[in-house]
Design an enzyme around this catalytic site. Sequence first.
Site, PDB file in Angstrom:
ATOM      1  N   LYS A 128       0.856  -1.273  -0.106  1.00  0.00           N
ATOM      2  CA  LYS A 128      -0.028   0.167   0.109  1.00  0.00           C
ATOM      3  C   LYS A 128       0.832   1.223   0.150  1.00  0.00           C
ATOM      4  CE  LYS A 128      -3.546   2.330   2.828  1.00  0.00           C
ATOM      5  NZ  LYS A 128      -4.540   2.233   3.725  1.00  0.00           N
ATOM      6  N   LYS A 178      -2.193  -1.514  -3.867  1.00  0.00           N
ATOM      7  CA  LYS A 178      -3.120  -0.234  -3.754  1.00  0.00           C
ATOM      8  C   LYS A 178      -2.309   0.956  -3.748  1.00  0.00           C
ATOM      9  CE  LYS A 178      -6.048   1.840  -0.324  1.00  0.00           C
ATOM     10  NZ  LYS A 178      -6.361   2.029   0.939  1.00  0.00           N
TER      11      LYS A 178
HETATM   12  C1  PBG Z   1      -7.485   3.089   5.605  1.00  0.00           C
HETATM   13  C2  PBG Z   1      -7.683   2.949   4.033  1.00  0.00           C
HETATM   14  C3  PBG Z   1      -7.660   4.181   3.209  1.00  0.00           C
HETATM   15  C4  PBG Z   1      -8.104   3.557   2.060  1.00  0.00           C
HETATM   16  C5  PBG Z   1      -8.518   2.402   2.207  1.00  0.00           C
HETATM   17  N1  PBG Z   1      -8.205   2.017   3.624  1.00  0.00           N
HETATM   18  C6  PBG Z   1      -7.187   5.665   3.531  1.00  0.00           C
HETATM   19  C7  PBG Z   1      -5.744   5.607   3.666  1.00  0.00           C
HETATM   20  O1  PBG Z   1      -4.885   4.936   4.077  1.00  0.00           O
HETATM   21  O2  PBG Z   1      -5.351   6.838   3.784  1.00  0.00           O
HETATM   22  C8  PBG Z   1      -8.230   4.323   0.751  1.00  0.00           C
HETATM   23  C9  PBG Z   1      -9.141   3.900   0.091  1.00  0.00           C
HETATM   24  C10 PBG Z   1      -9.522   4.554  -1.253  1.00  0.00           C
HETATM   25  O3  PBG Z   1      -9.014   5.513  -1.502  1.00  0.00           O
HETATM   26  O4  PBG Z   1     -10.468   4.209  -2.216  1.00  0.00           O
HETATM   27  N2  PBG Z   1      -6.240   3.194   6.322  1.00  0.00           N
END
Ligand code: PBG
Length: 324
Positions: free
Chosen positions: A195, A248
């Site tokens: 991520k 992601k």
């Molecule tokens: C929680 C999380 C996030 C997203 C999914 N889980 C936000 C982040 O990490 O700031 C983002 C999902 C999206 O942008 O569609 N940590």
Amino acid sequence: MIFPEYRPRRLRRNEVLRSLIRETQLSPDHLIYPLFVQPGKGRRDAITSMPGVFRLSVDELAKEAKECMGLGIKNVILFGLPEDKDPVGSGAHANDGIIQRAIRELKNKVPEMMVSTDVCLCEYTDHGHCGVIINQQVDNDTTLEILARTALSHAQAGADMVAPSDMMDGRVAEIRQILDENDFQNIPIMSYAVKYASAFYGPFRDAADCAPQEGDRRGYQMDPANAREALREATLDVDEGADILMVKPAVAYLDIISRLHDEFDLPVAAYHVSGEYAMIKAAAANGWLDEARVMQETLLSIRRAGADIILTYFAKDYAKLFAG
Ligand code: PBG
């Protein structure tokens, strides 16, 4: 074989031929639809930066899940907006927390729906970081225990799969252990293994009210410049017991999806995130792009890169298009 003996256009002459040799298929079976749950009753609040996506109260959530089922979407992932926030994100693992109530309601009203949950603290902490803050740092090891309790509470409420997205080191092992100790050996972990610290999460942070009050997430999420580090992150999660590896965001990281698909034999998921969705919606609203075609091409490209599973806010739109 070269031209004029070989002519690639021969196999593009009509749609039947084209579909005969089409390499990549994408059906609603491969999609997971993210849903936002909020307190209250009968509430269905639009999210301005994500047209077509709503914050739903628990009763509305069940209706939405029924509609998804009717469209052939059998997987959802839940994100919660709690009543209260505190420094340690207690609401994330409360027995009567927003997600726990949502899971029970879904399992009760739409039992055939496969319910996954996002395991993270950022929606539940008053400072908006994904872990506990000690000495101005997001403290890794203190956070692990809270994440594990959160995952367990989701499983106890009836979740079918948990998906940690916090990016703390060692959380997959910690979650696997607590699930196994409590007889949840059969609950898979879909790890947000890779991520990135991405600006494409902007609209989501509005939707889930989880932007950090101070600083950013670069101390725990990955540097967008790094590809080989993604393989190390994925290796760790495999060793810790992850069942599915997620990348992601998706479109800006197709190379990473492809490498994970080649290097590992676990299923690969890709999260087509809020900003990637919002860009297409905004361009389409201006009449600059054909929304349906761009959506189809985008999701297909994620799958072609090597994603078995796609998490996307377009799930319903794609399913409608797929049904013809
Ligand atoms: C929680 C999380 C996030 C997203 C999914 N889980 C936000 C982040 O990490 O700031 C983002 C999902 C999206 O942008 O569609 N940590």
